[in-house]
Design a protein around this motif. Structure first.
Motif, PDB file in Angstrom:
ATOM      1  N   VAL A   8       1.075  -1.004   0.424  1.00  0.00           N
ATOM      2  CA  VAL A   8       0.050  -0.023  -0.066  1.00  0.00           C
ATOM      3  C   VAL A   8       1.197   1.070   0.025  1.00  0.00           C
ATOM      4  N   TYR A   9       1.013   1.802  -0.883  1.00  0.00           N
ATOM      5  CA  TYR A   9       1.269   3.435  -0.873  1.00  0.00           C
ATOM      6  C   TYR A   9       0.344   4.323  -0.888  1.00  0.00           C
ATOM      7  N   ASN A  10       0.871   4.917   0.779  1.00  0.00           N
ATOM      8  CA  ASN A  10       0.396   6.113   1.302  1.00  0.00           C
ATOM      9  C   ASN A  10      -0.301   7.476   0.788  1.00  0.00           C
ATOM     10  N   ALA A  11      -0.785   8.354   0.223  1.00  0.00           N
ATOM     11  CA  ALA A  11       0.082   9.948  -0.183  1.00  0.00           C
ATOM     12  C   ALA A  11      -0.430  10.929   1.487  1.00  0.00           C
ATOM     13  N   HIS A  12       0.660  11.682   2.094  1.00  0.00           N
ATOM     14  CA  HIS A  12       0.412  12.889   3.047  1.00  0.00           C
ATOM     15  C   HIS A  12       1.234  14.246   2.626  1.00  0.00           C
ATOM     16  N   LYS A  13       0.173  14.745   3.496  1.00  0.00           N
ATOM     17  CA  LYS A  13       0.506  16.127   2.809  1.00  0.00           C
ATOM     18  C   LYS A  13       1.934  16.661   3.570  1.00  0.00           C
ATOM     19  N   GLY A  14       3.543  16.809   3.509  1.00  0.00           N
ATOM     20  CA  GLY A  14       4.534  16.788   3.689  1.00  0.00           C
ATOM     21  C   GLY A  14       4.191  18.342   4.829  1.00  0.00           C
ATOM     22  N   SER A  15       5.192  18.750   5.201  1.00  0.00           N
ATOM     23  CA  SER A  15       6.078  20.147   5.955  1.00  0.00           C
ATOM     24  C   SER A  15       5.375  21.287   4.921  1.00  0.00           C
ATOM     25  N   ALA A  69      -8.738   6.277   7.161  1.00  0.00           N
ATOM     26  CA  ALA A  69      -7.450   7.772   6.103  1.00  0.00           C
ATOM     27  C   ALA A  69      -7.809   9.650   7.018  1.00  0.00           C
ATOM     28  N   VAL A  70      -9.333   9.699   7.919  1.00  0.00           N
ATOM     29  CA  VAL A  70      -9.219  11.150   8.199  1.00  0.00           C
ATOM     30  C   VAL A  70      -8.568  11.668   9.648  1.00  0.00           C
ATOM     31  N   GLU A  71      -8.141  10.246  10.527  1.00  0.00           N
ATOM     32  CA  GLU A  71      -7.582  10.313  11.561  1.00  0.00           C
ATOM     33  C   GLU A  71      -6.325   9.896  10.975  1.00  0.00           C
ATOM     34  N   TYR A  72      -5.456   9.430   9.648  1.00  0.00           N
ATOM     35  CA  TYR A  72      -4.175   9.199   9.011  1.00  0.00           C
ATOM     36  C   TYR A  72      -4.367  11.516   8.453  1.00  0.00           C
ATOM     37  N   SER A  73      -5.039  11.719   7.934  1.00  0.00           N
ATOM     38  CA  SER A  73      -4.791  12.865   7.430  1.00  0.00           C
ATOM     39  C   SER A  73      -4.242  13.724   8.716  1.00  0.00           C
ATOM     40  N   LYS A  74      -4.446  13.470   9.556  1.00  0.00           N
ATOM     41  CA  LYS A  74      -3.939  14.794  10.502  1.00  0.00           C
ATOM     42  C   LYS A  74      -2.957  14.292  11.248  1.00  0.00           C
ATOM     43  N   LEU A  75      -2.043  12.930  11.517  1.00  0.00           N
ATOM     44  CA  LEU A  75      -0.950  13.085  11.222  1.00  0.00           C
ATOM     45  C   LEU A  75       0.116  13.639  11.018  1.00  0.00           C
ATOM     46  N   SER A  76       1.469  13.990  12.093  1.00  0.00           N
ATOM     47  CA  SER A  76       2.608  14.729  11.793  1.00  0.00           C
ATOM     48  C   SER A  76       3.344  13.537  10.249  1.00  0.00           C
ATOM     49  N   VAL A  77       3.865  14.319   9.883  1.00  0.00           N
ATOM     50  CA  VAL A  77       5.129  12.863   9.169  1.00  0.00           C
ATOM     51  C   VAL A  77       5.707  11.864   9.678  1.00  0.00           C
ATOM     52  N   ASP A  78       6.131  12.752  11.276  1.00  0.00           N
ATOM     53  CA  ASP A  78       6.848  12.173  11.576  1.00  0.00           C
ATOM     54  C   ASP A  78       6.178  10.394  12.439  1.00  0.00           C
ATOM     55  N   GLU A  79       4.269  11.501  12.669  1.00  0.00           N
ATOM     56  CA  GLU A  79       3.900  10.083  12.997  1.00  0.00           C
ATOM     57  C   GLU A  79       3.101   9.118  11.886  1.00  0.00           C
TER      58      GLU A  79
END
Length: 143
Positions: A8-15, A69-79
């Protein structure tokens, strides 16, 4: 049963606001690869590959835990290192059938990943069937 592997490849917004990609390998799943053919109004045949994945809640997620997915989007890059998700909302998260060691970067784009691996797709739907008493699982469909 449940002897297959997915990545699985998850996209996440970086800083900096740009997408970063985190890879999670999951063992102990089942998947089915098929295709759908339709005809457009102009008469052209449209071929759509479909990857359907069943992920039991007892699958091997390594050191990571599933989070919605909603909770994942709230995590920081480290988390995000400790979590993964199945996100049908953003049309970005990808599943590859099998174990894939490729990392998404500026040099290796997600479009290249999908071109390199036929049995892959963007997550378009998720059924969370983990609240019942028996056969707890996630059903994920990719195109």
């Amino acid at each position: 049963m449940n002897d297959k592997t997915i990545t699985v490849y998850n996209a996440h917004k970086g800083s900096d606001g740009k997408d970063i990609w985190k890879r999670t390998v999951i063992y102990g799943v089942e998947y089915h690869y098929s295709s759908d053919r339709t005809v457009s109004q102009s008469g052209a045949v449209i071929y759509t590959p479909i990857l359907t994945v069943i992920v039991p809640d007892t699958a091997d997620f390594g050191t990571k835990a599933y989070i919605d997915a909603v909770e994942y989007s709230k995590l920081s890059v480290d988390e995000i290192e400790g979590y993964f998700t199945f996100n049908p909302r953003g049309n970005k998260d990808i599943i590859v059938a099998g174990e894939c060691f490729k990392e998404i970067s500026q040099e290796y784009k997600i479009s290249q990943l999908q071109a390199d691996y036929q049995k892959s797709g963007t997550i378009i739907s998720l059924s969370d069937n983990t609240e019942g008493d028996l056969l707890k699982h996630y059903k994920v469909v990719c195109r």
